[in-house]
Each structure stands twice: as C-alpha cells, then as structure tokens.
Design a protein around this motif. Structure first.
Motif, mmCIF file in Angstrom:
data_model
loop_
_atom_site.group_PDB
_atom_site.id
_atom_site.type_symbol
_atom_site.label_atom_id
_atom_site.label_comp_id
_atom_site.label_asym_id
_atom_site.label_seq_id
_atom_site.Cartn_x
_atom_site.Cartn_y
_atom_site.Cartn_z
ATOM 1 N N MET A 70 0.475 -0.656 0.169
ATOM 2 C CA MET A 70 0.359 -0.023 -0.057
ATOM 3 C C MET A 70 0.712 1.378 0.358
ATOM 4 O O MET A 70 0.598 2.662 -0.883
ATOM 5 C CB MET A 70 -1.189 -0.265 1.273
ATOM 6 C CG MET A 70 -1.878 -1.322 0.890
ATOM 7 S SD MET A 70 -2.829 -0.974 2.571
ATOM 8 C CE MET A 70 -2.730 -1.638 3.786
ATOM 9 N N ALA A 71 1.460 1.286 0.936
ATOM 10 C CA ALA A 71 2.889 2.550 1.277
ATOM 11 C C ALA A 71 2.795 2.604 -0.991
ATOM 12 O O ALA A 71 3.581 3.624 -1.405
ATOM 13 C CB ALA A 71 4.011 2.068 1.529
ATOM 14 N N LEU A 97 10.914 -3.083 11.414
ATOM 15 C CA LEU A 97 10.672 -2.297 11.643
ATOM 16 C C LEU A 97 11.286 -1.116 11.324
ATOM 17 O O LEU A 97 11.043 0.029 10.693
ATOM 18 C CB LEU A 97 10.173 -1.614 12.983
ATOM 19 C CG LEU A 97 9.010 -2.465 14.011
ATOM 20 C CD1 LEU A 97 9.846 -2.084 15.765
ATOM 21 C CD2 LEU A 97 8.086 -2.067 13.299
ATOM 22 N N ARG A 98 12.446 -0.988 11.408
ATOM 23 C CA ARG A 98 13.488 -0.592 10.217
ATOM 24 C C ARG A 98 13.134 -0.459 8.558
ATOM 25 O O ARG A 98 13.273 0.204 8.098
ATOM 26 C CB ARG A 98 14.867 -0.798 10.207
ATOM 27 C CG ARG A 98 15.781 0.024 11.617
ATOM 28 C CD ARG A 98 17.490 -0.398 11.134
ATOM 29 N NE ARG A 98 17.934 -2.205 10.915
ATOM 30 C CZ ARG A 98 17.544 -2.746 12.266
ATOM 31 N NH1 ARG A 98 17.790 -2.373 12.655
ATOM 32 N NH2 ARG A 98 18.676 -4.350 11.921
ATOM 33 N N ALA A 99 12.370 -1.326 7.854
ATOM 34 C CA ALA A 99 12.266 -1.210 6.686
ATOM 35 C C ALA A 99 10.918 -1.078 6.629
ATOM 36 O O ALA A 99 11.274 -0.859 5.546
ATOM 37 C CB ALA A 99 11.759 -3.348 6.357
ATOM 38 N N PHE A 100 10.087 -1.125 7.101
ATOM 39 C CA PHE A 100 8.815 -0.082 7.442
ATOM 40 C C PHE A 100 9.183 1.030 7.308
ATOM 41 O O PHE A 100 8.102 1.715 6.329
ATOM 42 C CB PHE A 100 7.480 -0.668 8.420
ATOM 43 C CG PHE A 100 7.375 -1.767 8.435
ATOM 44 C CD1 PHE A 100 6.698 -3.008 6.862
ATOM 45 C CD2 PHE A 100 6.649 -2.646 9.582
ATOM 46 C CE1 PHE A 100 6.862 -4.174 7.541
ATOM 47 C CE2 PHE A 100 5.960 -3.913 9.572
ATOM 48 C CZ PHE A 100 6.584 -4.077 8.231
ATOM 49 N N ALA A 101 9.674 1.843 7.932
ATOM 50 C CA ALA A 101 10.281 2.569 8.085
ATOM 51 C C ALA A 101 10.662 4.015 6.821
ATOM 52 O O ALA A 101 10.411 4.944 5.895
ATOM 53 C CB ALA A 101 11.505 3.491 9.292
ATOM 54 N N LYS A 102 11.754 2.757 5.844
ATOM 55 C CA LYS A 102 12.043 2.937 4.853
ATOM 56 C C LYS A 102 11.455 3.123 3.868
ATOM 57 O O LYS A 102 11.300 3.931 3.130
ATOM 58 C CB LYS A 102 13.273 1.980 4.601
ATOM 59 C CG LYS A 102 15.005 2.260 5.308
ATOM 60 C CD LYS A 102 15.311 0.973 4.281
ATOM 61 C CE LYS A 102 17.222 0.681 5.524
ATOM 62 N NZ LYS A 102 17.736 0.068 5.172
ATOM 63 N N GLU A 103 9.970 2.100 4.113
ATOM 64 C CA GLU A 103 8.861 2.473 2.539
ATOM 65 C C GLU A 103 8.137 4.097 3.265
ATOM 66 O O GLU A 103 7.011 3.437 2.702
ATOM 67 C CB GLU A 103 8.366 0.661 2.826
ATOM 68 C CG GLU A 103 8.595 0.164 2.653
ATOM 69 C CD GLU A 103 9.614 0.345 1.119
ATOM 70 O OE1 GLU A 103 8.773 0.798 0.223
ATOM 71 O OE2 GLU A 103 10.320 -0.422 0.854
ATOM 72 N N ASN A 104 8.463 4.599 4.295
ATOM 73 C CA ASN A 104 7.328 5.853 5.293
ATOM 74 C C ASN A 104 6.057 4.698 5.106
ATOM 75 O O ASN A 104 5.010 6.096 6.026
ATOM 76 C CB ASN A 104 6.802 6.919 3.915
ATOM 77 C CG ASN A 104 8.670 7.589 3.464
ATOM 78 O OD1 ASN A 104 9.382 8.179 4.149
ATOM 79 N ND2 ASN A 104 8.601 7.197 1.583
ATOM 80 N N ILE A 105 6.475 4.151 6.033
ATOM 81 C CA ILE A 105 5.025 3.787 6.898
ATOM 82 C C ILE A 105 5.597 3.849 8.182
ATOM 83 O O ILE A 105 6.211 4.005 9.156
ATOM 84 C CB ILE A 105 5.496 2.117 6.667
ATOM 85 C CG1 ILE A 105 4.919 1.043 5.532
ATOM 86 C CG2 ILE A 105 4.118 1.193 8.318
ATOM 87 C CD1 ILE A 105 5.085 0.004 4.533
ATOM 88 N N ASP A 106 4.547 4.395 9.055
ATOM 89 C CA ASP A 106 4.080 5.379 9.941
ATOM 90 C C ASP A 106 4.345 3.431 10.707
ATOM 91 O O ASP A 106 3.293 2.954 11.729
ATOM 92 C CB ASP A 106 2.737 5.824 10.383
ATOM 93 C CG ASP A 106 3.076 6.284 11.765
ATOM 94 O OD1 ASP A 106 3.372 5.562 12.928
ATOM 95 O OD2 ASP A 106 1.900 7.147 12.225
ATOM 96 N N ILE A 107 5.239 3.656 11.909
ATOM 97 C CA ILE A 107 5.582 2.795 13.159
ATOM 98 C C ILE A 107 5.615 3.014 14.245
ATOM 99 O O ILE A 107 5.392 2.577 15.515
ATOM 100 C CB ILE A 107 6.420 2.276 12.608
ATOM 101 C CG1 ILE A 107 7.744 3.096 12.837
ATOM 102 C CG2 ILE A 107 7.087 1.113 11.461
ATOM 103 C CD1 ILE A 107 9.451 2.415 13.194
ATOM 104 N N SER A 108 4.232 4.180 14.579
ATOM 105 C CA SER A 108 4.867 4.683 16.259
ATOM 106 C C SER A 108 3.819 3.619 17.065
ATOM 107 O O SER A 108 3.584 3.647 17.810
ATOM 108 C CB SER A 108 4.738 6.169 15.967
ATOM 109 O OG SER A 108 3.115 6.216 15.742
#
Length: 306
Positions: free
Chosen positions: A54-55, A79-90
């Motif tokens: 989706m990102a 979580l690092r991989a998600f953050a690189k995709e501009n996914i909000d991991i908060s």
C-alpha cells in the motif's frame, strides 16, 4: 480509471514477519540438499506485506501489530524496513521479552514456495491501547486474521467510524468468528476457504461461506483469478498472465491494493482489477514484497493490458 484520492490513509493491523528467502532451481527431496541461486532477508507477514504494498502505491500507511521488544534484532530489522517505506511505525507494540516472528522460505524456478514460520506465542497476548485514536483519521483498515488480538479491536473501532474494513482471510475460522463478521470486505485464500467450509469447489465454497456473511466476499486463486459473490451469484475475474518468478506476498499485495483502490473508487470490480495488476507485477520480481509495484507501474501495466 477514477482519479486517485489525494492521500489515502490506511491502518494496517496484524502480523509482521522477517522473511529469509532462498531461490532454488527445484525443492530438495526429504533429507536432500540443493544449491541456492539467490538469497534475501526482508520484511513479510500478511499485514507487513500489505503495508509495504500500500505504501508503494502511494497510501499513507500506519502499521499496528505486536513485535519483539527493543532487544530483538528481528523486530528492529522489520521496523527499519517499514520506516524506509515511509510506513508509520509509531503504533507498533513492542512486547517485553518477546521475539518477532520469522520465516524460512524457498522459491523454486516456477515461483512456487515452501514456507516454515515461527510465530512466538507472546505476541498473541498484546492488544492496542487506543484503537479509536488509531483509526480516527483513517479512510480504511486492512486486517489479517492470524493476530485477531490486534485486528479485532482495530476492526471494531473502524466499524464504529463507518470506514471500510478489509480482511485477509488466510487462517480458516468458523463463520461466527467475531473478526470475520465485523469486516465489510473479506478476501479469502483458496486454501483457507476450502478448509473453513469443507468445500473444494471455490464457487461452492464462496456460496457456503456467503450464507453467513452480509458483506463483500471474494476468494483469490493465484493465476486462475478471483471469484466473488454478487447478490448471491458467483462472478469471476481473470488474473493477468505473467511469467512468475516469485509468488511470495502476491496475495497480500492483492489485499492491500484492493483496499487502496476501493477507497478511491468505491467500485469492487475496479479495485479487484487494480489489485490483480499489482499482484501480477509483484510475481515477476524476486524478493517478496521488496518487489511490490509503485502506483505508476500499476497504472502503466493496466494501460498496456486495457
């Protein structure tokens, strides 16, 4: 194609897994050995894969799910991989003393897969602390049914807000399952719907499951396309035929792309065709969801296959 909404906002709830993927010419016999031709470590899992898909399609994605604690290298990598995709991991829930889930995967020359997954039990006790706040600004939620401890509270909060609730039905569950009944759109894997209904024929399985469900219901069947119920009748949409290199995450891509496009067009057939294109592109690339398509790629593919 209807013009995309400026920014589609989707909360993606459920499991995230570290995928350790090897490409082989053919699967080994029991007790045998084979040589690998490629290897990658990447993020995966139903919700994790859908979040990346989706990102890549331009949605603003928030991931909520249970992962290992701050000392868990696997969770940190996911979580690092998600953050690189501009996914909000908060909203990711770090579970004290827990490890994140991990999979060992082999892909053969035809893109078929063999998977072994470790899902630590400590992750199944975690719950969201503010479901209503998490979905307050969302246009839809994307859910998996392997971590209902996370997905069900998010789904219930989304239902209270009247926003679409798309479920990846990959784990066979009874028809009175609260998560299943809470969703507005359910897309099943072929194996899951067969096991849940005891019916091998997919149109028959759809009708049986649909007798207990009032929302949109569909089942994907890989290169054979997707079936769905339309006012009690079974309809079918062909898959786009491509040379498959890696089918890992193709179903999750379909779910995520469906959710994004449905928010934009509110047309389930349009959303399924968009999702089929995204899944087809993914299958042509090695690397799990690291091969997920961008919006521009999907739109170009659809134009080429108009």
């Amino acid at each position: 194609m209807t013009e995309p909404k400026a920014t589609v906002r989707i909360v993606c709830a459920g499991g995230a897994v570290q995928d350790n993927v090897m490409r082989v010419e053919k699967f080994p016999e029991p007790g045998g050995k084979v040589s690998a031709t490629d290897f990658i470590v990447t993020s995966g899992g139903q919700a994790g894969n859908a979040a990346v898909a989706m990102a890549r399609l331009g949605a603003r994605v928030t991931y909520i799910g249970a992962v290992g604690d701050e000392h868990d290298d696997v969770a940190n990598s996911i979580l690092r991989a998600f953050a690189k995709e501009n996914i909000d991991i908060s909203k990711a829930i770090r579970v004290p003393g827990a490890r994140s889930a991990a999979s060992l995967i082999m892909l053969d020359a035809q893109g078929e897969k063999m998977i072994a997954t470790l899902r630590p039990q400590g992750l199944h006790a975690a719950v969201p602390d503010d479901p209503a706040g998490t979905v307050a600004q969302a246009d839809a939620v994307m859910l998996d049914n392997r971590y209902s401890n996370i997905s069900l509270p998010i789904c219930q909060a989304a239902k209270a807000c009247g926003i679409p609730r798309v479920l990846d039905f990959d784990k066979p569950t009874p028809t009175d399952d609260p998560l299943f009944q809470c969703c507005s759109h359910v897309i099943c894997s072929a194996d899951a719907i067969r096991e849940a209904t005891g019916v091998a024929d997919l149109p028959g399985a759809l009708k049986k499951l649909g007798a207990s469900f009032s929302g949109f219901l569909a089942v994907t069947n890989g290169p054979q396309g997707v079936y769905w119920l339309d006012d009690g009748a079974v309809r079918h949409l062909d898959a786009f035929q491509v040379e498959a290199v890696d089918t890992l995450g193709a179903g999750d891509t379909f779910h995520g792309a469906f959710a994004v496009r449905f928010v934009e067009s509110r047309d389930v057939v349009d959303a399924m065709r968009f999702a089929a294109a995204a899944a087809a592109i993914k299958c042509t690339r090695f690397g799990g969801l690291m091969g997920a398509a961008t919006r521009a790629e999907v739109e170009a593919f659809l134009k080429e296959h108009a």
